[in-house]
Design a protein around this motif. Sequence first.
Motif, PDB file in Angstrom:
ATOM      1  N   PHE A  37      11.185   5.641   9.534  1.00  0.00           N
ATOM      2  CA  PHE A  37       9.957   6.102  10.174  1.00  0.00           C
ATOM      3  C   PHE A  37       9.016   4.928  10.364  1.00  0.00           C
ATOM      4  O   PHE A  37       8.798   4.145   9.439  1.00  0.00           O
ATOM      5  CB  PHE A  37       9.312   7.170   9.281  1.00  0.00           C
ATOM      6  CG  PHE A  37       7.961   7.650   9.706  1.00  0.00           C
ATOM      7  CD1 PHE A  37       7.761   8.249  10.931  1.00  0.00           C
ATOM      8  CD2 PHE A  37       6.876   7.527   8.848  1.00  0.00           C
ATOM      9  CE1 PHE A  37       6.504   8.722  11.307  1.00  0.00           C
ATOM     10  CE2 PHE A  37       5.622   7.998   9.207  1.00  0.00           C
ATOM     11  CZ  PHE A  37       5.443   8.591  10.441  1.00  0.00           C
ATOM     12  N   TRP A  38       8.491   4.791  11.560  1.00  0.00           N
ATOM     13  CA  TRP A  38       7.505   3.767  11.884  1.00  0.00           C
ATOM     14  C   TRP A  38       6.197   4.474  12.222  1.00  0.00           C
ATOM     15  O   TRP A  38       6.193   5.445  12.976  1.00  0.00           O
ATOM     16  CB  TRP A  38       7.932   2.965  13.116  1.00  0.00           C
ATOM     17  CG  TRP A  38       9.094   2.056  12.903  1.00  0.00           C
ATOM     18  CD1 TRP A  38       9.026   0.702  12.728  1.00  0.00           C
ATOM     19  CD2 TRP A  38      10.477   2.386  12.878  1.00  0.00           C
ATOM     20  NE1 TRP A  38      10.287   0.184  12.596  1.00  0.00           N
ATOM     21  CE2 TRP A  38      11.203   1.208  12.676  1.00  0.00           C
ATOM     22  CE3 TRP A  38      11.202   3.577  12.986  1.00  0.00           C
ATOM     23  CZ2 TRP A  38      12.586   1.159  12.597  1.00  0.00           C
ATOM     24  CZ3 TRP A  38      12.581   3.541  12.898  1.00  0.00           C
ATOM     25  CH2 TRP A  38      13.258   2.339  12.711  1.00  0.00           C
ATOM     26  N   ASP A  39       5.088   3.982  11.664  1.00  0.00           N
ATOM     27  CA  ASP A  39       3.801   4.593  11.976  1.00  0.00           C
ATOM     28  C   ASP A  39       2.694   3.563  11.821  1.00  0.00           C
ATOM     29  O   ASP A  39       2.803   2.644  11.007  1.00  0.00           O
ATOM     30  CB  ASP A  39       3.537   5.796  11.058  1.00  0.00           C
ATOM     31  CG  ASP A  39       2.502   6.737  11.636  1.00  0.00           C
ATOM     32  OD1 ASP A  39       2.892   7.752  12.222  1.00  0.00           O
ATOM     33  OD2 ASP A  39       1.288   6.457  11.507  1.00  0.00           O
ATOM     34  N   ASP A  40       1.647   3.748  12.599  1.00  0.00           N
ATOM     35  CA  ASP A  40       0.519   2.822  12.519  1.00  0.00           C
ATOM     36  C   ASP A  40      -0.490   3.235  11.453  1.00  0.00           C
ATOM     37  O   ASP A  40      -1.444   2.512  11.183  1.00  0.00           O
ATOM     38  CB  ASP A  40      -0.169   2.687  13.875  1.00  0.00           C
ATOM     39  CG  ASP A  40      -0.759   3.990  14.387  1.00  0.00           C
ATOM     40  OD1 ASP A  40      -0.417   5.068  13.851  1.00  0.00           O
ATOM     41  OD2 ASP A  40      -1.545   3.929  15.341  1.00  0.00           O
ATOM     42  N   LEU A  43      -1.305   5.981   5.578  1.00  0.00           N
ATOM     43  CA  LEU A  43      -1.269   7.257   4.857  1.00  0.00           C
ATOM     44  C   LEU A  43      -0.022   8.058   5.224  1.00  0.00           C
ATOM     45  O   LEU A  43       0.621   8.649   4.353  1.00  0.00           O
ATOM     46  CB  LEU A  43      -2.529   8.070   5.147  1.00  0.00           C
ATOM     47  CG  LEU A  43      -2.608   9.447   4.481  1.00  0.00           C
ATOM     48  CD1 LEU A  43      -2.591   9.318   2.963  1.00  0.00           C
ATOM     49  CD2 LEU A  43      -3.853  10.179   4.933  1.00  0.00           C
ATOM     50  N   ASN A  44       0.336   8.080   6.502  1.00  0.00           N
ATOM     51  CA  ASN A  44       1.551   8.790   6.911  1.00  0.00           C
ATOM     52  C   ASN A  44       2.792   8.160   6.275  1.00  0.00           C
ATOM     53  O   ASN A  44       3.700   8.868   5.836  1.00  0.00           O
ATOM     54  CB  ASN A  44       1.704   8.787   8.432  1.00  0.00           C
ATOM     55  CG  ASN A  44       0.762   9.737   9.115  1.00  0.00           C
ATOM     56  OD1 ASN A  44       0.283  10.699   8.530  1.00  0.00           O
ATOM     57  ND2 ASN A  44       0.475   9.455  10.376  1.00  0.00           N
ATOM     58  N   CYS A  45       2.816   6.845   6.218  1.00  0.00           N
ATOM     59  CA  CYS A  45       3.954   6.158   5.603  1.00  0.00           C
ATOM     60  C   CYS A  45       4.065   6.497   4.119  1.00  0.00           C
ATOM     61  O   CYS A  45       5.159   6.782   3.621  1.00  0.00           O
ATOM     62  CB  CYS A  45       3.840   4.649   5.797  1.00  0.00           C
ATOM     63  SG  CYS A  45       4.069   4.124   7.507  1.00  0.00           S
ATOM     64  N   ARG A  46       2.954   6.484   3.420  1.00  0.00           N
ATOM     65  CA  ARG A  46       2.984   6.815   1.986  1.00  0.00           C
ATOM     66  C   ARG A  46       3.434   8.252   1.766  1.00  0.00           C
ATOM     67  O   ARG A  46       4.240   8.537   0.876  1.00  0.00           O
ATOM     68  CB  ARG A  46       1.608   6.578   1.363  1.00  0.00           C
ATOM     69  CG  ARG A  46       1.260   5.112   1.214  1.00  0.00           C
ATOM     70  CD  ARG A  46       0.059   4.897   0.290  1.00  0.00           C
ATOM     71  NE  ARG A  46      -1.079   5.738   0.609  1.00  0.00           N
ATOM     72  CZ  ARG A  46      -2.140   5.353   1.307  1.00  0.00           C
ATOM     73  NH1 ARG A  46      -2.220   4.121   1.762  1.00  0.00           N
ATOM     74  NH2 ARG A  46      -3.133   6.172   1.532  1.00  0.00           N
ATOM     75  N   LYS A  50       7.368   9.583   0.097  1.00  0.00           N
ATOM     76  CA  LYS A  50       7.600  10.408  -1.093  1.00  0.00           C
ATOM     77  C   LYS A  50       8.842  11.278  -0.949  1.00  0.00           C
ATOM     78  O   LYS A  50       9.403  11.718  -1.947  1.00  0.00           O
ATOM     79  CB  LYS A  50       6.377  11.269  -1.378  1.00  0.00           C
ATOM     80  CG  LYS A  50       5.170  10.463  -1.805  1.00  0.00           C
ATOM     81  CD  LYS A  50       3.947  11.346  -1.964  1.00  0.00           C
ATOM     82  CE  LYS A  50       2.721  10.499  -2.283  1.00  0.00           C
ATOM     83  NZ  LYS A  50       1.496  11.307  -2.306  1.00  0.00           N
ATOM     84  N   LEU A  51       9.282  11.502   0.287  1.00  0.00           N
ATOM     85  CA  LEU A  51      10.509  12.283   0.528  1.00  0.00           C
ATOM     86  C   LEU A  51      11.758  11.411   0.448  1.00  0.00           C
ATOM     87  O   LEU A  51      12.869  11.918   0.484  1.00  0.00           O
ATOM     88  CB  LEU A  51      10.463  12.941   1.910  1.00  0.00           C
ATOM     89  CG  LEU A  51       9.370  13.965   2.162  1.00  0.00           C
ATOM     90  CD1 LEU A  51       9.377  14.390   3.627  1.00  0.00           C
ATOM     91  CD2 LEU A  51       9.563  15.175   1.253  1.00  0.00           C
ATOM     92  N   GLY A  52      11.562  10.099   0.366  1.00  0.00           N
ATOM     93  CA  GLY A  52      12.695   9.183   0.345  1.00  0.00           C
ATOM     94  C   GLY A  52      12.971   8.529   1.683  1.00  0.00           C
ATOM     95  O   GLY A  52      13.893   7.733   1.814  1.00  0.00           O
ATOM     96  N   VAL A  53      12.170   8.864   2.694  1.00  0.00           N
ATOM     97  CA  VAL A  53      12.319   8.268   4.019  1.00  0.00           C
ATOM     98  C   VAL A  53      11.919   6.789   3.933  1.00  0.00           C
ATOM     99  O   VAL A  53      10.963   6.439   3.254  1.00  0.00           O
ATOM    100  CB  VAL A  53      11.418   9.001   5.048  1.00  0.00           C
ATOM    101  CG1 VAL A  53      11.455   8.317   6.399  1.00  0.00           C
ATOM    102  CG2 VAL A  53      11.825  10.461   5.176  1.00  0.00           C
ATOM    103  N   HIS A  54      12.660   5.925   4.599  1.00  0.00           N
ATOM    104  CA  HIS A  54      12.332   4.496   4.671  1.00  0.00           C
ATOM    105  C   HIS A  54      11.220   4.339   5.710  1.00  0.00           C
ATOM    106  O   HIS A  54      11.435   4.607   6.892  1.00  0.00           O
ATOM    107  CB  HIS A  54      13.558   3.679   5.055  1.00  0.00           C
ATOM    108  CG  HIS A  54      14.647   3.790   4.045  1.00  0.00           C
ATOM    109  ND1 HIS A  54      14.768   2.928   2.983  1.00  0.00           N
ATOM    110  CD2 HIS A  54      15.659   4.683   3.919  1.00  0.00           C
ATOM    111  CE1 HIS A  54      15.806   3.278   2.253  1.00  0.00           C
ATOM    112  NE2 HIS A  54      16.358   4.340   2.799  1.00  0.00           N
ATOM    113  N   CYS A  55      10.044   3.932   5.246  1.00  0.00           N
ATOM    114  CA  CYS A  55       8.869   3.885   6.116  1.00  0.00           C
ATOM    115  C   CYS A  55       8.448   2.450   6.402  1.00  0.00           C
ATOM    116  O   CYS A  55       8.535   1.582   5.531  1.00  0.00           O
ATOM    117  CB  CYS A  55       7.709   4.619   5.448  1.00  0.00           C
ATOM    118  SG  CYS A  55       8.059   6.347   5.189  1.00  0.00           S
TER     119      CYS A  55
END
Length: 83
Positions: A37-40, A43-46, A50-55
């Motif tokens: 997951f890529w995001d600017d 907070l969304n990355c954090r 928590k689900l284990g997604v590589h952010c």
Amino acid sequence: MADLFPRRVRQIFPGNKRTHFQNLHKDTRIPCRDMAFWDDWDLNCRDVGKLGVHCFHVPSGLNLNRWRKALEKYAEKKEEEGW
């Protein structure tokens, strides 16, 4: 990049990103630990992390160089996990 992924996994989702990724997992059966997951917004990355997604936090947007660097980091983490 739209041609790289099936339409069902290419989504723009308003609201809580954790819910978005839980829905993606439910719809695709892809484990969160196998998602990226890529995001600017950090907070969304954090939250999704928590689900284990590589952010990957990209505060000034995503470009090809950032995409490649993130995929290299993703591959390194997956190798560490024994992927």
